[in-house]
Design an enzyme around this catalytic site. Structure first.
Site, PDB file in Angstrom:
ATOM      1  N   CYS A   3       0.810  -1.210   0.000  1.00 45.85           N
ATOM      2  CA  CYS A   3       0.000   0.000   0.000  1.00 45.85           C
ATOM      3  C   CYS A   3       0.850   1.269   0.000  1.00 45.85           C
ATOM      4  CB  CYS A   3      -0.989  -0.054   1.158  1.00 45.85           C
ATOM      5  SG  CYS A   3      -2.337   1.124   1.082  1.00 45.85           S
ATOM      6  N   HIS A   4       0.745   2.094   1.052  1.00 39.56           N
ATOM      7  CA  HIS A   4       1.520   3.328   1.180  1.00 39.56           C
ATOM      8  C   HIS A   4       2.874   3.104   1.847  1.00 39.56           C
ATOM      9  CE1 HIS A   4      -2.497   5.011   0.449  1.00 39.56           C
ATOM     10  NE2 HIS A   4      -1.896   6.144   0.124  1.00 39.56           N
ATOM     11  N   GLY A   5       3.160   1.872   2.253  1.00 43.65           N
ATOM     12  CA  GLY A   5       4.414   1.541   2.920  1.00 43.65           C
ATOM     13  C   GLY A   5       5.676   1.984   2.189  1.00 43.65           C
ATOM     14  N   PRO A   6       5.705   1.985   0.843  1.00 43.83           N
ATOM     15  CA  PRO A   6       6.927   2.395   0.149  1.00 43.83           C
ATOM     16  C   PRO A   6       7.393   3.822   0.420  1.00 43.83           C
ATOM     17  CG  PRO A   6       5.595   1.072  -1.324  1.00 43.83           C
ATOM     18  CD  PRO A   6       4.755   1.340  -0.089  1.00 43.83           C
TER      19      PRO A   6
END
Length: 180
Positions: A112-115
């Protein structure tokens, strides 16, 4: 034969705002495969998870990022949610912790937005990765090749887009973590 993580120690790096399902399902997957899991966070106590924009459960922190040592873990998982990685990428200890996994060549799973945290750690240049679609420009600007695929593995990095991808993501991180 199913992948076994017996004897493996896996860090989950998350803080307030983590998307609950992206924390719980991968954690259950690696624990069911035999791993020991620790929640690493920015502060002691507990973190507040969310189900999209609604508060959900809290989870107890095992160790804080300023005290965590990547050398003591076999792999790392970075769940998403919008606020969670934004807080993590602003914390030098969390960024140091993430970067250490890449420097050691240890497997990392991100969804998800982890990167966003990976971008801050400077570890996406030259990598093929997927994420929540709104991170496409951020990842491309950081030197990654962004693709819209359910689950992507590039070397020691496994990435997925969103909660719909969790079955593939959980299977792949379990396999990658077992092979390391």
């Amino acid at each position: 034969m199913a992948a076994t993580l017996q004897g493996k120690r896996i860090a989950f790096l998350a803080t307030d705002g983590v998307e609950e399902v992206e924390y719980v399902q991968p954690r259950e997957a690696v624990e069911n495969a035999g791993a020991t899991v620790e929640l690493v966070s920015l502060k002691p106590g507990s973190i507040q998870s969310f189900n999209h924009l609604d508060q959900s459960k809290t989870y107890d922190v095992d160790v804080t990022a300023d005290k965590a040592d990547a050398a003591g873990y076999d792999a790392l998982v970075l769940p998403g949610g919008v606020a969670n990685p934004d807080f993590l990428r602003s914390d030098p200890d969390a960024v140091r912790f993430v970067k250490a996994f890449f420097e050691a060549g240890k497997p990392v799973g991100v969804i998800c937005h982890g990167p966003w945290t990976l971008i801050e750690a400077g570890v996406v240049r030259g990598r093929k990765i997927t994420s929540w679609p709104s991170l496409r420009t951020d990842l491309t600007n950081a030197g990654a090749t962004w693709v819209d695929e359910e689950c992507v593995t590039d070397g020691n990095l496994t990435s997925s887009r969103n909660p719909d991808d969790l079955p593939a993501f959980c299977a792949q991180i379990t396999k990658s973590f077992a092979a390391s």
